[in-house]
Enzyme design. Sequence first.
Site, PDB file in Angstrom:
ATOM      1  N   SER A 257     -23.212  30.058  14.958  1.00 34.23           N
ATOM      2  CA  SER A 257     -21.840  29.940  14.458  1.00 34.23           C
ATOM      3  C   SER A 257     -21.650  30.824  13.218  1.00 34.23           C
ATOM      4  O   SER A 257     -20.589  31.410  13.027  1.00 34.23           O
ATOM      5  CB  SER A 257     -21.559  28.481  14.102  1.00 34.23           C
ATOM      6  OG  SER A 257     -22.554  27.998  13.210  1.00 34.23           O
TER       7      SER A 257
ATOM      8  N   GLY B 256     -20.564  22.031  13.939  1.00 27.28           N
ATOM      9  CA  GLY B 256     -21.004  20.628  13.928  1.00 27.28           C
ATOM     10  C   GLY B 256     -19.880  19.619  13.826  1.00 27.28           C
ATOM     11  O   GLY B 256     -20.093  18.427  14.058  1.00 27.28           O
TER      12      GLY B 256
ATOM     13  N   HIS C  74     -29.188  26.708   9.775  1.00 27.43           N
ATOM     14  CA  HIS C  74     -28.779  27.045   8.400  1.00 27.43           C
ATOM     15  C   HIS C  74     -29.767  26.483   7.368  1.00 27.43           C
ATOM     16  O   HIS C  74     -29.884  27.041   6.267  1.00 27.43           O
ATOM     17  CB  HIS C  74     -27.397  26.453   8.086  1.00 27.43           C
ATOM     18  CG  HIS C  74     -26.247  27.266   8.602  1.00 27.43           C
ATOM     19  ND1 HIS C  74     -25.912  27.311   9.934  1.00 27.43           N
ATOM     20  CD2 HIS C  74     -25.346  28.059   7.956  1.00 27.43           C
ATOM     21  CE1 HIS C  74     -24.847  28.093  10.088  1.00 27.43           C
ATOM     22  NE2 HIS C  74     -24.488  28.558   8.905  1.00 27.43           N
TER      23      HIS C  74
ATOM     24  N   CYS D  21     -28.888  28.161  17.297  1.00 24.93           N
ATOM     25  CA  CYS D  21     -27.993  27.122  16.796  1.00 24.93           C
ATOM     26  C   CYS D  21     -28.309  25.836  17.550  1.00 24.93           C
ATOM     27  O   CYS D  21     -28.161  25.789  18.778  1.00 24.93           O
ATOM     28  CB  CYS D  21     -26.551  27.550  17.041  1.00 24.93           C
ATOM     29  SG  CYS D  21     -25.320  26.300  16.599  1.00 24.93           S
TER      30      CYS D  21
ATOM     31  N   CYS E 211     -31.024  22.228  12.055  1.00 22.97           N
ATOM     32  CA  CYS E 211     -29.874  23.139  11.995  1.00 22.97           C
ATOM     33  C   CYS E 211     -30.426  24.435  11.425  1.00 22.97           C
ATOM     34  O   CYS E 211     -31.153  24.406  10.420  1.00 22.97           O
ATOM     35  CB  CYS E 211     -28.792  22.570  11.076  1.00 22.97           C
ATOM     36  SG  CYS E 211     -27.476  23.764  10.704  1.00 22.97           S
TER      37      CYS E 211
HETATM   38  N1  DGL Z   1     -26.520  26.635  12.551  1.00 19.93           N
HETATM   39  C1  DGL Z   1     -26.000  25.646  13.424  1.00 19.93           C
HETATM   40  C2  DGL Z   1     -27.080  24.721  13.984  1.00 19.93           C
HETATM   41  O1  DGL Z   1     -28.211  25.106  14.080  1.00 19.93           O
HETATM   42  C3  DGL Z   1     -24.816  24.805  13.058  1.00 19.93           C
HETATM   43  C4  DGL Z   1     -23.908  25.099  11.954  1.00 19.93           C
HETATM   44  C5  DGL Z   1     -22.489  24.648  12.223  1.00 19.93           C
HETATM   45  O2  DGL Z   1     -22.158  23.445  12.112  1.00 19.93           O
HETATM   46  O3  DGL Z   1     -21.721  25.544  12.577  1.00 19.93           O
HETATM   47  O4  DGL Z   1     -26.807  23.621  14.361  1.00 19.93           O
END
Ligand code: DGL
Length: 271
Positions: free
Chosen positions: A10, A42, A191, A73, A189
């Site tokens: 994302s 999310g 991130h 993701c 996640c």
């Molecule tokens: N990086 C994404 C993940 O691994 C999610 C981030 C979002 O909520 O967009 O779940």
Amino acid sequence: MTGPVLIFDSGVGGLSVAAALRRHYPEAALCYACDNAWLPYGLRPDAALVRRIVAVCTAAVEACRPAVLVVACNTASTLALEPLRRALAIPVVGTVPAIKPAAALSRTRHLGLLATSATVRRPYTQRLIERFAADCRVTCLAADALVGEAETWLGGGELDAARLDAALAPLWQAARAGAAPLDTVVLGCTHFPLLTPTLSALAPTPLAWIDSGDAIARRVGQLAAPLAAAGGERSRGLATAPNAVLARALAAYGFQPPAPLALADAGAVAH
Ligand code: DGL
């Protein structure tokens, strides 16, 4: 194989997976595509998200003709891997919470799962816990605020200490729990590994932080070796809402400023 490895997320989270791929395959050609116009995933409803993810990944595959797609993701992978595999003719590698290695590591048999709201409640995630951590207590924490913090941090901004404290308080409480404190945290996640030094510094006790980056890199090698070489060029970036802050984050991981990613499926474009 011809064609780069296409990494999709994302937002900037997939850069944690790009870093793992570069550690394993320093010469490989990579392409990074993100749907930052729809960030954060999310907090989006599932049905719209599936259509959107398939539309964005289809457009990105058209644009960069990869050998393999890495869905970097957890929120997308725990929802849309099957529709993506039906829609695309290339191998698709997903990213799901690393419950299995975390359970193998924990001494106290108490794990934390830090993920988005969507990933925490998904049946896919619950099945992983039942299958691989049946003998563990698992403290699940939806920490969507950390997605925004990671975006800010990689874009060159300051972290919001109060927001981090509020998001992480339940985890720290579990780490201080009497007889069986939490000792291992799954970063569910992509991130969140971008914030690991900060998370470690804030934790009240030493914790093991487990992400899926190395497992994904190994899987890519199994499916797509030998990987096409980048030939010294900076890797391509694509985004649904290119901007200067995103360009700065991508540059730090060796990617060109993002080019606009146009979607063919108009039904998936609306917010
Ligand atoms: N990086 C994404 C993940 O691994 C999610 C981030 C979002 O909520 O967009 O779940």
